[in-house]
Design an enzyme around this catalytic site. Structure first.
Site, PDB file in Angstrom:
ATOM      1  N   TRP A   1       0.851  -1.215  -0.024  1.00 64.53           N
ATOM      2  CA  TRP A   1       0.098   0.000  -0.111  1.00 64.53           C
ATOM      3  C   TRP A   1       0.602   1.192   0.097  1.00 64.53           C
ATOM      4  O   TRP A   1       0.393   2.472  -0.330  1.00 64.53           O
ATOM      5  CB  TRP A   1      -0.926  -0.130   1.233  1.00 64.53           C
ATOM      6  CG  TRP A   1      -0.416  -0.204   2.561  1.00 64.53           C
ATOM      7  CD1 TRP A   1      -0.048  -1.448   3.161  1.00 64.53           C
ATOM      8  CD2 TRP A   1       0.641   0.843   3.421  1.00 64.53           C
ATOM      9  NE1 TRP A   1       0.387  -1.214   4.592  1.00 64.53           N
ATOM     10  CE2 TRP A   1       0.931   0.230   4.598  1.00 64.53           C
ATOM     11  CE3 TRP A   1       0.937   1.894   3.057  1.00 64.53           C
ATOM     12  CZ2 TRP A   1       1.756   0.780   5.630  1.00 64.53           C
ATOM     13  CZ3 TRP A   1       1.635   2.610   4.244  1.00 64.53           C
ATOM     14  CH2 TRP A   1       2.106   2.189   5.238  1.00 64.53           C
ATOM     15  N   ASN A   2       2.184   1.295   0.520  1.00 63.45           N
ATOM     16  CA  ASN A   2       2.762   2.514   0.702  1.00 63.45           C
ATOM     17  C   ASN A   2       3.368   3.171  -0.617  1.00 63.45           C
ATOM     18  O   ASN A   2       3.662   4.506  -0.872  1.00 63.45           O
ATOM     19  CB  ASN A   2       4.057   2.309   1.459  1.00 63.45           C
ATOM     20  CG  ASN A   2       5.012   1.168   0.905  1.00 63.45           C
ATOM     21  OD1 ASN A   2       4.810   0.161   0.323  1.00 63.45           O
ATOM     22  ND2 ASN A   2       6.157   1.100   1.521  1.00 63.45           N
TER      23      ASN A   2
ATOM     24  N   ARG B   1       6.888  -1.289 -11.008  1.00 65.03           N
ATOM     25  CA  ARG B   1       8.365  -2.009 -10.816  1.00 65.03           C
ATOM     26  C   ARG B   1       8.257  -3.649 -11.252  1.00 65.03           C
ATOM     27  O   ARG B   1       9.093  -4.049 -11.498  1.00 65.03           O
ATOM     28  CB  ARG B   1       8.959  -1.975  -9.419  1.00 65.03           C
ATOM     29  CG  ARG B   1      10.439  -2.221  -9.294  1.00 65.03           C
ATOM     30  CD  ARG B   1      11.014  -1.265  -8.246  1.00 65.03           C
ATOM     31  NE  ARG B   1      10.590  -2.064  -6.930  1.00 65.03           N
ATOM     32  CZ  ARG B   1      11.081  -1.336  -5.925  1.00 65.03           C
ATOM     33  NH1 ARG B   1      11.825  -0.204  -5.679  1.00 65.03           N
ATOM     34  NH2 ARG B   1      10.854  -2.029  -4.825  1.00 65.03           N
TER      35      ARG B   1
ATOM     36  N   LYS C   1      -2.212  -8.549  -7.404  1.00 64.92           N
ATOM     37  CA  LYS C   1      -3.258  -8.428  -6.182  1.00 64.92           C
ATOM     38  C   LYS C   1      -2.590  -6.974  -5.540  1.00 64.92           C
ATOM     39  O   LYS C   1      -1.675  -7.017  -4.911  1.00 64.92           O
ATOM     40  CB  LYS C   1      -3.464  -9.308  -5.397  1.00 64.92           C
ATOM     41  CG  LYS C   1      -4.576  -9.044  -4.252  1.00 64.92           C
ATOM     42  CD  LYS C   1      -4.072  -9.867  -3.027  1.00 64.92           C
ATOM     43  CE  LYS C   1      -2.992  -9.295  -2.142  1.00 64.92           C
ATOM     44  NZ  LYS C   1      -3.392  -7.879  -1.468  1.00 64.92           N
TER      45      LYS C   1
ATOM     46  N   ALA D   1      -2.641  -4.041  -2.689  1.00 65.93           N
ATOM     47  CA  ALA D   1      -3.101  -4.070  -1.309  1.00 65.93           C
ATOM     48  C   ALA D   1      -4.451  -3.429  -0.991  1.00 65.93           C
ATOM     49  O   ALA D   1      -5.085  -2.470  -1.669  1.00 65.93           O
ATOM     50  CB  ALA D   1      -2.311  -3.056  -0.459  1.00 65.93           C
TER      51      ALA D   1
ATOM     52  N   SER E   1       5.883  -7.425   3.937  1.00 66.44           N
ATOM     53  CA  SER E   1       6.626  -7.592   5.173  1.00 66.44           C
ATOM     54  C   SER E   1       7.437  -8.964   5.122  1.00 66.44           C
ATOM     55  O   SER E   1       7.070  -9.928   4.508  1.00 66.44           O
ATOM     56  CB  SER E   1       5.523  -7.590   6.260  1.00 66.44           C
ATOM     57  OG  SER E   1       4.872  -8.766   6.309  1.00 66.44           O
TER      58      SER E   1
ATOM     59  N   GLU F   1      10.711  -8.486  -2.243  1.00 67.42           N
ATOM     60  CA  GLU F   1      11.438  -7.427  -1.337  1.00 67.42           C
ATOM     61  C   GLU F   1      10.626  -7.254  -0.180  1.00 67.42           C
ATOM     62  O   GLU F   1       9.393  -6.731  -0.166  1.00 67.42           O
ATOM     63  CB  GLU F   1      11.064  -6.353  -2.428  1.00 67.42           C
ATOM     64  CG  GLU F   1      11.931  -5.106  -2.313  1.00 67.42           C
ATOM     65  CD  GLU F   1      11.296  -4.019  -1.178  1.00 67.42           C
ATOM     66  OE1 GLU F   1      11.858  -4.119  -0.105  1.00 67.42           O
ATOM     67  OE2 GLU F   1      10.634  -3.298  -1.664  1.00 67.42           O
ATOM     68  N   LEU F   2      11.461  -7.503   0.931  1.00 63.76           N
ATOM     69  CA  LEU F   2      10.658  -7.421   2.212  1.00 63.76           C
ATOM     70  C   LEU F   2      11.103  -6.391   3.139  1.00 63.76           C
ATOM     71  O   LEU F   2      11.475  -4.962   2.877  1.00 63.76           O
ATOM     72  CB  LEU F   2      11.271  -8.991   2.715  1.00 63.76           C
ATOM     73  CG  LEU F   2      10.841  -9.989   1.744  1.00 63.76           C
ATOM     74  CD1 LEU F   2      11.339 -11.475   2.513  1.00 63.76           C
ATOM     75  CD2 LEU F   2       9.248 -10.134   1.611  1.00 63.76           C
TER      76      LEU F   2
ATOM     77  N   ARG G   1      10.687  10.462   3.346  1.00 66.68           N
ATOM     78  CA  ARG G   1      10.157  10.164   2.009  1.00 66.68           C
ATOM     79  C   ARG G   1       8.909   9.234   2.441  1.00 66.68           C
ATOM     80  O   ARG G   1       8.947   8.422   3.443  1.00 66.68           O
ATOM     81  CB  ARG G   1      11.152   9.506   1.306  1.00 66.68           C
ATOM     82  CG  ARG G   1      10.656   9.009   0.028  1.00 66.68           C
ATOM     83  CD  ARG G   1      11.404   8.330  -0.837  1.00 66.68           C
ATOM     84  NE  ARG G   1      11.207   7.924  -2.160  1.00 66.68           N
ATOM     85  CZ  ARG G   1      11.486   6.664  -2.731  1.00 66.68           C
ATOM     86  NH1 ARG G   1      12.309   5.842  -2.237  1.00 66.68           N
ATOM     87  NH2 ARG G   1      10.796   6.408  -4.043  1.00 66.68           N
TER      88      ARG G   1
ATOM     89  N   CYS H   1      10.260   0.903   3.131  1.00 69.04           N
ATOM     90  CA  CYS H   1      11.067  -0.107   3.327  1.00 69.04           C
ATOM     91  C   CYS H   1      12.411   0.551   3.463  1.00 69.04           C
ATOM     92  O   CYS H   1      13.333  -0.009   4.130  1.00 69.04           O
ATOM     93  CB  CYS H   1      10.908  -1.451   2.480  1.00 69.04           C
ATOM     94  SG  CYS H   1      11.095  -1.135   0.847  1.00 69.04           S
TER      95      CYS H   1
ATOM     96  N   GLU I   1      10.883  -2.190  12.279  1.00 68.63           N
ATOM     97  CA  GLU I   1      10.593  -1.185  11.409  1.00 68.63           C
ATOM     98  C   GLU I   1       9.667  -0.255  12.045  1.00 68.63           C
ATOM     99  O   GLU I   1       8.416  -0.663  12.528  1.00 68.63           O
ATOM    100  CB  GLU I   1      10.007  -1.634  10.130  1.00 68.63           C
ATOM    101  CG  GLU I   1      10.883  -2.013   9.077  1.00 68.63           C
ATOM    102  CD  GLU I   1      10.530  -2.188   7.699  1.00 68.63           C
ATOM    103  OE1 GLU I   1      10.752  -1.488   6.659  1.00 68.63           O
ATOM    104  OE2 GLU I   1       9.632  -3.296   7.472  1.00 68.63           O
TER     105      GLU I   1
ATOM    106  N   SER J   1      16.735   4.696  -4.576  1.00 64.05           N
ATOM    107  CA  SER J   1      15.830   4.172  -5.430  1.00 64.05           C
ATOM    108  C   SER J   1      15.917   4.812  -6.872  1.00 64.05           C
ATOM    109  O   SER J   1      16.131   5.905  -7.170  1.00 64.05           O
ATOM    110  CB  SER J   1      14.397   4.104  -5.417  1.00 64.05           C
ATOM    111  OG  SER J   1      14.223   3.537  -3.871  1.00 64.05           O
TER     112      SER J   1
END
Length: 487
Positions: free
Chosen positions: A160-161, A169, A184, A186, A239, A260-261, A288, A294, A391, A451
């Site tokens: 969702w972020n 990506r 799918k 979020a 996560s 990508e966790l 940011r 993450c 986190e 990034s």
């Protein structure tokens, strides 16, 4: 405040499932609500997919795979290029839509739309650069031909972020490689992905290549697709806890995975650093996306000689930030995604202060409506505070002091995560020495943002598997085939 109507951008999005090139209602007409995190109000209802809907999406992806794999790479690239141009042309509407469902300030949302578009431009160019090889066998009796082919139907799960950038990506390299997909998004932020699906269809993407299932039952819908066996790859951003579960599910059919966790990024500032640059970088790395990233700097380690000055100047910058609804002029700190996020950040700050940390600014959640937490700076944060290992995912900067380089590196590496580390120093020998010692897949050396679509994004340890972006990003969606030729 944008002059574009909030109601208009929400109403413009089709809120059904996108399967086989057609918009369709979920089984039984089920829907779930999408809420505005700035006030808790209802934005709209979107289709709530069932496991049967998920299967229909996979059926469509499987049926479309042979034809799409045979499409010339140039044609796939041109679809992505058209999508890139459409995203840029509609930046304002898409940014407002994102801000409404996710909360980030409009300026950041505009930046994310452009960032998502760049993935389409980058992989439009990579589509025609898929290469292979030709070699003489060592004994001279034959030849080796090496080619790359699409891995096949792919399952994509996005967070969702960054609701549009993470879609770009993953979708970009999948299309470039010739893979069909079921994605799918979020539950909190489905609208950006639905808008993106509409843009790709407009850009000429064949029916069934991209299938979007929005659902409030992620596990119930996606697990059967993973265990089905017809999908041959899963790409997930989210996560570490969920990533572990998905890896277990993928093991049954030996699916290719990209993960990508979570992250727990350290931010090291040495005595010889350019403090102006370090403060600017700290603001970028911490704030940011309201800290909900993450890659966000999670732990600040500052050498004793500049510790007080760094803390003072960072506090000045953080306390000057304006908190409010992301659509309002001048706002630089929007709401967190939901009440649970506020509760988590509050709990971590309370734990740190109970262990001796001092609050220089912020530190107390704001009464609703909305999921607001102020920009916060903590000093004297002990290394055993929970936020040293968890986190934060919010606008909190915890600062600890160090004396030696070895001490800083040990503290930075004392985590199960290894996504990104930040390092500020003007000593080139130290820069290279510490960069090599830091256990992370990415290093921000004297810069606060790493990034970039043209660079390989990903982590080590429990921060994930594989890389997204760069020249290697498309390889995650390709299988290598070796053909032995006898002469």
């Amino acid at each position: 405040m944008s002059e574009i109507s909030e109601t208009g951008v929400v109403n413009a999005v089709t809120k059904e499932l996108f399967i086989g090139g057609k918009w369709t209602s979920a089984a039984g007409g089920k829907t779930f609500p999408v809420l505005d995190p700035s006030n808790g109000g209802l934005l709209c209802e979107v289709a709530d997919a069932s496991p049967a809907d998920g299967k229909a999406a996979l059926d469509a992806a499987v049926a479309a795979q042979p034809g799409f794999a045979a499409m010339p790479p140039r044609e796939r690239g041109e679809i992505l290029r058209r999508a890139y141009e459409l995203l840029l042309a509609r930046n304002e509407e898409l940014a407002l839509l994102m801000t409404l469902e996710m909360g980030k300030p409009l300026a950041e949302a505009r930046g994310e739309v452009a960032y998502a578009a760049e993935f389409f431009r980058w992989f439009a160019e990579e589509a025609v650069r898929i290469d292979g090889g030709y070699a003489v066998a060592p004994n001279g009796s034959g030849r080796f031909l090496v080619t790359k082919q699409p891995v096949g139907p792919t399952l994509l799960i996005t967070p969702w972020n960054f609701p549009m950038a993470m879609g770009g990506r993953k979708i970009g390299p999948a299309i470039a490689a010739g893979c069909t997909t079921v994605i799918k998004p979020a539950e909190q932020t489905p609208l950006s992905m639905l808008a993106l699906a509409g843009i790709l269809a407009e850009a000429g993407l064949p029916d069934g290549v991209l299938n979007v299932v929005t659902t409030s039952d992620a596990g119930g819908v996606m697990e059967p697709l993973i265990r089905d066996g017809r999908a041959r790859k899963l790409s997930f951003t989210g996560s570490t806890a969920v990533g572990r579960t998905l890896l277990e599910q993928c093991a049954e059919k030996v699916l290719r995975t990209s993960m990508e966790l979570g992250g727990n990024a350290p931010f090291l500032v040495f005595d010889d650093a350019d403090l102006d640059a370090a403060i600017d970088g700290a603001m970028q790395a911490k704030m940011r996306n309201i800290g909900e990233a993450c890659t966000a700097a999670n732990r600040f380690y500052v050498q004793r000689g500049v510790y007080d000055e760094f803390a003072r100047r960072l506090t000045e910058r953080m306390s000057a930030l304006v908190m409010g609804r992301g659509t309002e002029d001048g706002v630089t700190v929007g709401p967190l995604i939901d009440p649970a996020a506020v509760e988590k950040v509050s709990g971590l700050v309370l734990d740190a202060t109970e262990r001796g940390a001092k609050v220089l600014t912020g530190g107390v959640a704001v009464e609703g409506p909305g999921n607001f937490y102020p920009a916060t700076v903590l000093t004297d944060v002990p290394l055993n505070a929970k936020m040293a290992s968890e986190e934060i995912f919010g606008p909190v900067a915890p600062i600890s002091v160090f004396d030696t380089e070895d001490e800083a590196v040990a503290a930075a590496n004392n985590t199960e995560y290894g996504l990104v580390s930040y390092l500020y120093t003007n000593d080139v020998k130290r820069a290279l020495r510490v960069s090599e010692r830091l256990e992370a897949g990415m290093i921000g050396l004297n810069q606060g943002i790493v990034s970039n679509p043209a660079a390989p994004f990903g982590g080590i340890k429990q921060s994930g598997l594989g890389r997204e972006g760069g020249t290697v990003g498309i390889d995650e969606f390709l299988e290598i085939k070796y053909i032995a030729v006898s002469l």
